[in-house]
Design a protein around this motif. Structure first.
Motif, PDB file in Angstrom:
ATOM      1  N   ASP A 147       9.526 -10.092  33.773  1.00  6.66           N
ATOM      2  CA  ASP A 147      10.095  -8.845  33.272  1.00  6.66           C
ATOM      3  C   ASP A 147       9.034  -8.139  32.440  1.00  6.66           C
ATOM      4  OD1 ASP A 147      11.503  -6.806  32.094  1.00  6.66           O
ATOM      5  OD2 ASP A 147      13.178  -8.055  31.456  1.00  6.66           O
ATOM      6  N   GLY A 148       8.588  -6.997  32.882  1.00  6.90           N
ATOM      7  CA  GLY A 148       7.518  -6.264  32.227  1.00  6.90           C
ATOM      8  C   GLY A 148       7.889  -5.657  30.885  1.00  6.90           C
ATOM      9  N   VAL A 149       9.157  -5.623  30.533  1.00  6.97           N
ATOM     10  CA  VAL A 149       9.559  -5.070  29.240  1.00  6.97           C
ATOM     11  C   VAL A 149       9.960  -6.161  28.248  1.00  6.97           C
ATOM     12  CG1 VAL A 149      10.239  -2.829  30.181  1.00  6.97           C
ATOM     13  CG2 VAL A 149      11.934  -4.662  30.015  1.00  6.97           C
ATOM     14  N   CYS A 150       9.844  -7.408  28.657  1.00  6.42           N
ATOM     15  CA  CYS A 150      10.224  -8.552  27.820  1.00  6.42           C
ATOM     16  C   CYS A 150       8.997  -9.058  27.062  1.00  6.42           C
ATOM     17  CB  CYS A 150      10.799  -9.651  28.713  1.00  6.42           C
ATOM     18  SG  CYS A 150      10.992 -11.254  27.905  1.00  6.42           S
ATOM     19  N   GLY A 151       9.055  -9.017  25.749  1.00  9.00           N
ATOM     20  CA  GLY A 151       7.940  -9.479  24.933  1.00  9.00           C
ATOM     21  C   GLY A 151       7.637 -10.961  25.131  1.00  9.00           C
ATOM     22  N   LEU A 152       8.679 -11.786  25.200  1.00 13.13           N
ATOM     23  CA  LEU A 152       8.477 -13.216  25.432  1.00 13.13           C
ATOM     24  C   LEU A 152       7.793 -13.456  26.772  1.00 13.13           C
ATOM     25  CD1 LEU A 152       8.906 -16.202  24.734  1.00 13.13           C
ATOM     26  CD2 LEU A 152      11.167 -16.012  25.801  1.00 13.13           C
ATOM     27  N   CYS A 153       8.209 -12.717  27.785  1.00 13.43           N
ATOM     28  CA  CYS A 153       7.605 -12.857  29.116  1.00 13.43           C
ATOM     29  C   CYS A 153       6.132 -12.469  29.083  1.00 13.43           C
ATOM     30  CB  CYS A 153       8.347 -11.989  30.130  1.00 13.43           C
ATOM     31  SG  CYS A 153      10.081 -12.439  30.332  1.00 13.43           S
ATOM     32  N   ALA A 154       5.815 -11.377  28.406  1.00 13.02           N
ATOM     33  CA  ALA A 154       4.422 -10.915  28.316  1.00 13.02           C
ATOM     34  C   ALA A 154       3.554 -11.942  27.598  1.00 13.02           C
ATOM     35  CB  ALA A 154       4.354  -9.562  27.606  1.00 13.02           C
ATOM     36  N   ARG A 155       4.066 -12.527  26.524  1.00 18.08           N
ATOM     37  CA  ARG A 155       3.306 -13.561  25.809  1.00 18.08           C
ATOM     38  C   ARG A 155       3.127 -14.804  26.664  1.00 18.08           C
ATOM     39  NH1 ARG A 155       6.482 -11.371  21.862  1.00 18.08           N
ATOM     40  NH2 ARG A 155       8.004 -13.044  21.918  1.00 18.08           N
ATOM     41  N   THR A 156       4.141 -15.154  27.431  1.00 17.29           N
ATOM     42  CA  THR A 156       4.046 -16.314  28.314  1.00 17.29           C
ATOM     43  C   THR A 156       3.000 -16.074  29.397  1.00 17.29           C
ATOM     44  OG1 THR A 156       6.360 -16.872  27.879  1.00 17.29           O
ATOM     45  CG2 THR A 156       5.343 -17.843  29.828  1.00 17.29           C
ATOM     46  N   VAL A 157       2.987 -14.871  29.952  1.00 23.75           N
ATOM     47  CA  VAL A 157       1.986 -14.524  30.967  1.00 23.75           C
ATOM     48  C   VAL A 157       0.585 -14.607  30.370  1.00 23.75           C
ATOM     49  CG1 VAL A 157       1.077 -12.619  32.373  1.00 23.75           C
ATOM     50  CG2 VAL A 157       3.515 -13.188  32.440  1.00 23.75           C
ATOM     51  N   ARG A 158       0.400 -14.092  29.159  1.00 23.56           N
ATOM     52  CA  ARG A 158      -0.911 -14.195  28.500  1.00 23.56           C
ATOM     53  C   ARG A 158      -1.319 -15.655  28.319  1.00 23.56           C
ATOM     54  NH1 ARG A 158       0.899  -9.737  25.315  1.00 23.56           N
ATOM     55  NH2 ARG A 158       1.441 -11.146  23.631  1.00 23.56           N
ATOM     56  N   PHE A 159      -0.369 -16.501  27.936  1.00 22.18           N
ATOM     57  CA  PHE A 159      -0.647 -17.926  27.764  1.00 22.18           C
ATOM     58  C   PHE A 159      -1.084 -18.559  29.083  1.00 22.18           C
ATOM     59  CE2 PHE A 159       0.690 -22.330  28.070  1.00 22.18           C
ATOM     60  CZ  PHE A 159       0.117 -22.886  26.938  1.00 22.18           C
ATOM     61  N   VAL A 160      -0.340 -18.279  30.145  1.00 22.79           N
ATOM     62  CA  VAL A 160      -0.672 -18.851  31.455  1.00 22.79           C
ATOM     63  C   VAL A 160      -2.036 -18.353  31.915  1.00 22.79           C
ATOM     64  CG1 VAL A 160       0.000 -18.959  33.895  1.00 22.79           C
ATOM     65  CG2 VAL A 160       1.739 -19.200  32.116  1.00 22.79           C
ATOM     66  N   ARG A 161      -2.311 -17.064  31.760  1.00 24.62           N
ATOM     67  CA  ARG A 161      -3.618 -16.518  32.156  1.00 24.62           C
ATOM     68  C   ARG A 161      -4.757 -17.199  31.407  1.00 24.62           C
ATOM     69  NH1 ARG A 161      -2.059 -10.219  32.662  1.00 24.62           N
ATOM     70  NH2 ARG A 161      -1.783 -10.223  34.911  1.00 24.62           N
ATOM     71  N   ARG A 162      -4.570 -17.401  30.114  1.00 20.14           N
ATOM     72  CA  ARG A 162      -5.600 -18.042  29.298  1.00 20.14           C
ATOM     73  C   ARG A 162      -5.894 -19.468  29.761  1.00 20.14           C
ATOM     74  NH1 ARG A 162      -3.371 -16.178  24.687  1.00 20.14           N
ATOM     75  NH2 ARG A 162      -2.288 -18.123  24.326  1.00 20.14           N
ATOM     76  N   HIS A 163      -4.871 -20.167  30.233  1.00 20.57           N
ATOM     77  CA  HIS A 163      -5.017 -21.566  30.619  1.00 20.57           C
ATOM     78  C   HIS A 163      -5.201 -21.769  32.118  1.00 20.57           C
ATOM     79  CE1 HIS A 163      -3.394 -21.816  26.566  1.00 20.57           C
ATOM     80  NE2 HIS A 163      -4.080 -22.945  26.505  1.00 20.57           N
ATOM     81  N   ASP A 164      -5.148 -20.718  32.882  1.00 19.98           N
ATOM     82  CA  ASP A 164      -5.309 -20.786  34.343  1.00 19.98           C
ATOM     83  C   ASP A 164      -6.793 -20.638  34.686  1.00 19.98           C
ATOM     84  OD1 ASP A 164      -4.863 -20.788  37.081  1.00 19.98           O
ATOM     85  OD2 ASP A 164      -4.204 -18.696  37.132  1.00 19.98           O
ATOM     86  N   LYS A 165      -7.559 -21.676  34.408  1.00 20.03           N
ATOM     87  CA  LYS A 165      -9.021 -21.632  34.573  1.00 20.03           C
ATOM     88  C   LYS A 165      -9.451 -21.393  36.024  1.00 20.03           C
ATOM     89  CE  LYS A 165      -9.573 -22.542  30.251  1.00 20.03           C
ATOM     90  NZ  LYS A 165      -9.603 -21.449  29.337  1.00 20.03           N
ATOM     91  N   ASN A 166      -8.654 -21.859  36.976  1.00 19.08           N
ATOM     92  CA  ASN A 166      -9.004 -21.705  38.391  1.00 19.08           C
ATOM     93  C   ASN A 166      -8.399 -20.450  39.017  1.00 19.08           C
ATOM     94  OD1 ASN A 166     -10.543 -24.080  38.476  1.00 19.08           O
ATOM     95  ND2 ASN A 166      -8.666 -25.295  38.657  1.00 19.08           N
ATOM     96  N   LYS A 167      -7.777 -19.616  38.191  1.00 18.10           N
ATOM     97  CA  LYS A 167      -7.183 -18.357  38.666  1.00 18.10           C
ATOM     98  C   LYS A 167      -6.229 -18.594  39.836  1.00 18.10           C
ATOM     99  CE  LYS A 167      -9.771 -16.137  35.774  1.00 18.10           C
ATOM    100  NZ  LYS A 167      -9.293 -16.119  34.433  1.00 18.10           N
ATOM    101  N   VAL A 168      -5.339 -19.561  39.657  1.00 21.72           N
ATOM    102  CA  VAL A 168      -4.365 -19.923  40.691  1.00 21.72           C
ATOM    103  C   VAL A 168      -3.242 -18.897  40.777  1.00 21.72           C
ATOM    104  CG1 VAL A 168      -2.637 -21.677  41.323  1.00 21.72           C
ATOM    105  CG2 VAL A 168      -4.886 -22.375  40.480  1.00 21.72           C
ATOM    106  N   PHE A 169      -2.822 -18.376  39.633  1.00 21.76           N
ATOM    107  CA  PHE A 169      -1.640 -17.522  39.581  1.00 21.76           C
ATOM    108  C   PHE A 169      -1.988 -16.038  39.629  1.00 21.76           C
ATOM    109  CE2 PHE A 169      -0.381 -21.428  37.362  1.00 21.76           C
ATOM    110  CZ  PHE A 169       0.705 -21.788  38.153  1.00 21.76           C
ATOM    111  N   LYS A 170      -1.096 -15.302  40.257  1.00 22.76           N
ATOM    112  CA  LYS A 170      -1.124 -13.844  40.241  1.00 22.76           C
ATOM    113  C   LYS A 170       0.189 -13.418  39.580  1.00 22.76           C
ATOM    114  CE  LYS A 170      -4.023 -13.299  44.304  1.00 22.76           C
ATOM    115  NZ  LYS A 170      -5.062 -14.012  43.646  1.00 22.76           N
ATOM    116  N   PHE A 171       0.191 -12.262  38.935  1.00 21.79           N
ATOM    117  CA  PHE A 171       1.343 -11.829  38.152  1.00 21.79           C
ATOM    118  C   PHE A 171       1.822 -10.459  38.604  1.00 21.79           C
ATOM    119  CE2 PHE A 171      -1.360 -14.605  35.743  1.00 21.79           C
ATOM    120  CZ  PHE A 171      -0.479 -15.520  35.214  1.00 21.79           C
TER     121      PHE A 171
END
Length: 64
Positions: free
Chosen positions: A11-35
């Motif tokens: 959900d692009g308007v959900c603050g918790l979702c945005a923070r979770t996406v930032r967390f996953v991006r930071r830890h996704d060293k192999n760039k496995v995920f797309k958002f």
């Protein structure tokens, strides 16, 4: 996007979702995920193809 992509719809308007996406991006060293935000046209096409009703997902859900 290719069929083998690991796509996280959020959900692009959900603050918790945005923070979770930032967390996953930071830890996704192999760039496995797309958002994609649930509000995007690409997400609408994917959910339609997979027969997922956006209204059934809820506002704070990250759907993997």
């Amino acid at each position: 996007m290719q069929a083998a992509d690991h796509i996280i719809l959020y959900d692009g308007v959900c603050g918790l979702c945005a923070r979770t996406v930032r967390f996953v991006r930071r830890h996704d060293k192999n760039k496995v995920f797309k958002f994609l935000t649930l509000q995007s046209e690409a997400a609408r096409r994917i959910t339609a193809a997979e027969h997922i009703a956006l209204l059934d997902l809820g506002l704070s859900l990250i759907h993997i």
